[in-house]
Design an enzyme around this catalytic site. Structure first.
Site, PDB file in Angstrom:
ATOM      1  N   ASP A  45      67.035  39.400  25.951  1.00 35.22           N
ATOM      2  CA  ASP A  45      66.691  40.874  27.209  1.00 35.22           C
ATOM      3  C   ASP A  45      65.737  41.536  27.013  1.00 35.22           C
ATOM      4  O   ASP A  45      64.819  41.855  26.163  1.00 35.22           O
ATOM      5  CB  ASP A  45      68.064  41.708  26.677  1.00 35.22           C
ATOM      6  CG  ASP A  45      69.957  41.600  25.732  1.00 35.22           C
ATOM      7  OD1 ASP A  45      69.663  41.055  27.114  1.00 35.22           O
ATOM      8  OD2 ASP A  45      69.753  41.387  24.914  1.00 35.22           O
TER       9      ASP A  45
ATOM     10  N   ASP B 263      64.056  44.946  27.234  1.00 29.89           N
ATOM     11  CA  ASP B 263      64.611  46.372  28.370  1.00 29.89           C
ATOM     12  C   ASP B 263      63.031  46.917  28.585  1.00 29.89           C
ATOM     13  O   ASP B 263      61.802  46.849  28.236  1.00 29.89           O
ATOM     14  CB  ASP B 263      64.973  47.283  26.766  1.00 29.89           C
ATOM     15  CG  ASP B 263      66.304  46.208  26.683  1.00 29.89           C
ATOM     16  OD1 ASP B 263      66.274  45.837  27.086  1.00 29.89           O
ATOM     17  OD2 ASP B 263      66.178  46.743  25.017  1.00 29.89           O
TER      18      ASP B 263
ATOM     19  N   ASP C 278      63.193  52.323  15.262  1.00 31.01           N
ATOM     20  CA  ASP C 278      63.319  51.716  13.598  1.00 31.01           C
ATOM     21  C   ASP C 278      62.770  51.101  12.996  1.00 31.01           C
ATOM     22  O   ASP C 278      61.883  51.615  12.514  1.00 31.01           O
ATOM     23  CB  ASP C 278      65.070  50.879  14.083  1.00 31.01           C
ATOM     24  CG  ASP C 278      64.891  49.646  15.137  1.00 31.01           C
ATOM     25  OD1 ASP C 278      63.854  49.356  15.519  1.00 31.01           O
ATOM     26  OD2 ASP C 278      65.738  49.004  15.613  1.00 31.01           O
TER      27      ASP C 278
END
Length: 245
Positions: free
Chosen positions: A74, A76, A157
């Site tokens: 993906d 983003d 994170d």
């Protein structure tokens, strides 16, 4: 507010908190990523947002994987535009989520996820969180406090997931030495691992999954709490565990 947040999250003195982030701009000749590696839909979204006067970057796992020579699943986008502003710019889009409000922008059958830069939570005078909602274990139930790019990097994170790629300049913006950690194949949590795992226990699963997938070594401090905090995964909805895997 950002200094107060840094003291809380990283458990350091004020003088030390000022050195947690240091913006490093990495030019194309050093990182080697080119726009032809980015899908046209993601490029269109960043271009349109920038032309509308907003900041917009390709972020997270896509940049990490490209630097590792992998094909990202993906792509983003992160921006300083609010979900409502993004939705107004792109006719074929929808705002989703409660825990994290995002925008899905559609290009044909392709969907690109657009998030607004996250910031530190607002606090009451007594020091308790007034905007973020947590359960009894410290897991974030809702987190829609918006901020600037540096604050957004801190809220991510792992350092390797906190890189911002600007297609207009073909530059990578790195606040947390994620570029170096990728080169060293080191997976390092941003902030205090215990608190970050309590905020979102899925991060423990993600640490193990990414280390195995990418051939990375989990940083010692990042790995240490996983054994003790693993039972927190029992409080996570099965759908989120499924999505992570």
């Amino acid at each position: 507010m950002i200094r107060k947040f840094l003291r809380k999250v990283f458990n350091r003195k004020e003088s030390a908190s000022e050195s947690i982030t240091k913006l490093r701009i990495i030019p194309n000749k050093q990182h080697g990523i080119h726009n032809h590696q980015i899908p046209p839909c993601a490029l269109k979204i960043t271009t349109n947002l920038q032309q509308a006067g907003f900041s917009a970057y390709i972020v997270g796992g896509a940049i990490r994987d490209l630097l590792l020579g992998l094909t990202p699943k993906d792509f983003d986008v992160a921006t300083n535009a609010t979900p409502e502003e993004v939705h107004r710019i792109f006719r074929r889009s929808r705002i989703i989520g409660r825990r994290f409000r995002l925008v899905h922008v559609l290009c044909g059958a392709e969907i690109v996820e657009v998030s607004t830069f996250r910031g530190p939570s607002a606090e009451n005078d007594n020091g308790t969180t007034s905007v973020q909602l947590t359960d009894q274990h410290g897991r974030l139930l809702r987190d829609n406090v918006f901020g600037n790019q540096e604050e957004d990097a801190i809220r991510r994170d792992f350092t390797v997931n906190a890189l911002f790629y600007d297609p207009a300049k073909e530059e990578i913006l790195d606040y947390l030495n994620g570029f170096e950690d990728i080169g060293a194949k080191k997976l390092c949590m941003i902030g205090d691992p215990i608190q970050r795992y309590r905020e979102d226990p899925v991060r423990m699963l993600r640490a193990v999954r990414l280390a195995a997938k990418l051939g990375m070594q989990i940083d010692t401090e990042t790995a240490k709490p996983i054994g003790d905090l693993a039972p927190l995964l029992q409080n996570v909805p099965p759908s989120r565990l499924f999505d992570e895997m």
